[in-house]
Design an enzyme around this catalytic site. Sequence first.
Site, PDB file in Angstrom:
ATOM      1  N   CYS A  52       0.829  -1.212   0.000  1.00  0.00           N
ATOM      2  CA  CYS A  52       0.000   0.000   0.000  1.00  0.00           C
ATOM      3  C   CYS A  52       0.858   1.255   0.000  1.00  0.00           C
ATOM      4  CB  CYS A  52      -0.914   0.017   1.222  1.00  0.00           C
ATOM      5  SG  CYS A  52      -2.066  -1.358   1.277  1.00  0.00           S
ATOM      6  N   ARG A 129      -7.829  -3.921  -3.461  1.00  0.00           N
ATOM      7  CA  ARG A 129      -7.258  -2.782  -4.211  1.00  0.00           C
ATOM      8  C   ARG A 129      -8.165  -2.495  -5.410  1.00  0.00           C
ATOM      9  NH1 ARG A 129      -2.299  -2.509  -1.858  1.00  0.00           N
ATOM     10  NH2 ARG A 129      -1.688  -4.477  -0.882  1.00  0.00           N
TER      11      ARG A 129
HETATM   12  C1  BEZ Z   1       0.445  -4.611   1.818  1.00  0.00           C
HETATM   13  O1  BEZ Z   1       1.632  -4.925   1.812  1.00  0.00           O
HETATM   14  O2  BEZ Z   1       0.092  -3.491   1.470  1.00  0.00           O
HETATM   15  C2  BEZ Z   1      -0.569  -5.606   2.216  1.00  0.00           C
HETATM   16  C3  BEZ Z   1      -0.356  -6.941   1.919  1.00  0.00           C
HETATM   17  C4  BEZ Z   1      -1.315  -7.875   2.302  1.00  0.00           C
HETATM   18  C5  BEZ Z   1      -2.451  -7.478   2.959  1.00  0.00           C
HETATM   19  C6  BEZ Z   1      -2.668  -6.145   3.227  1.00  0.00           C
HETATM   20  C7  BEZ Z   1      -1.726  -5.196   2.856  1.00  0.00           C
END
Ligand code: BEZ
Length: 216
Positions: A52, A129
Amino acid sequence: MEELNQFSMPRIGDMAPDFEAVTTKGKIKLSDFAKDKWIVMFSHPADFTPVCTTEMTGFALRKGEFDELNTELLGLSIDSIHAHLAWVQNVKNNTGVYFNFPIIADLDMSVSKKYGMLMENESTTAAVRAVFFIDPSKKIRLIMYYPLNVGRNMDEIIRSLKALQTADKYKVALPLDWVPGEKVIVPPPATLEEVENRLNDKSIELIDFYLAKKSI
Ligand code: BEZ
């Protein structure tokens, strides 16, 4: 519009569901956005997570391109406003990149539910996402969904926005892998007269009567 249940999704061509939300830039209402602006609204699963952070950095670094495309950015996650504020400051202090666009704090999940950002077999508490491309009439024109563990492609997000705007401006369609500067697809003929006109049109690249390209 019919009330959407927790996991229903708006679809391409639907009017974007209206909402009022708390954001890092204060309270906003979708219907209050300027009537001549496009909106790219995107969700991320959680603040202070690695993928993110890279994605939000991507939006921040290319905000100037969205501005040039007359487009407002609007982020969202199911986090508190305090988490958002702390994350924005943290990334700014660590990297110098500032998330200078509103990020919705959707703690009650009301916006996520309206937009089908919660996918029960992926997570019932974190938004996937998603990217919603909303045109100036507030119609949803393109939707992307990515899972929690795969980051999006910023070039493709900007290419898609340019493609939508080009399609509207020139009343054309865009072929596979189109990028600005390349030829566009002339809509196929609907009558025999249009077929004849097309066969005699020297200004277009005619592959066959149903497939023709032109420069714009
Ligand atoms: C992330 O790295 O942004 C992420 C990965 C898995 C679940 C939620 C966020």
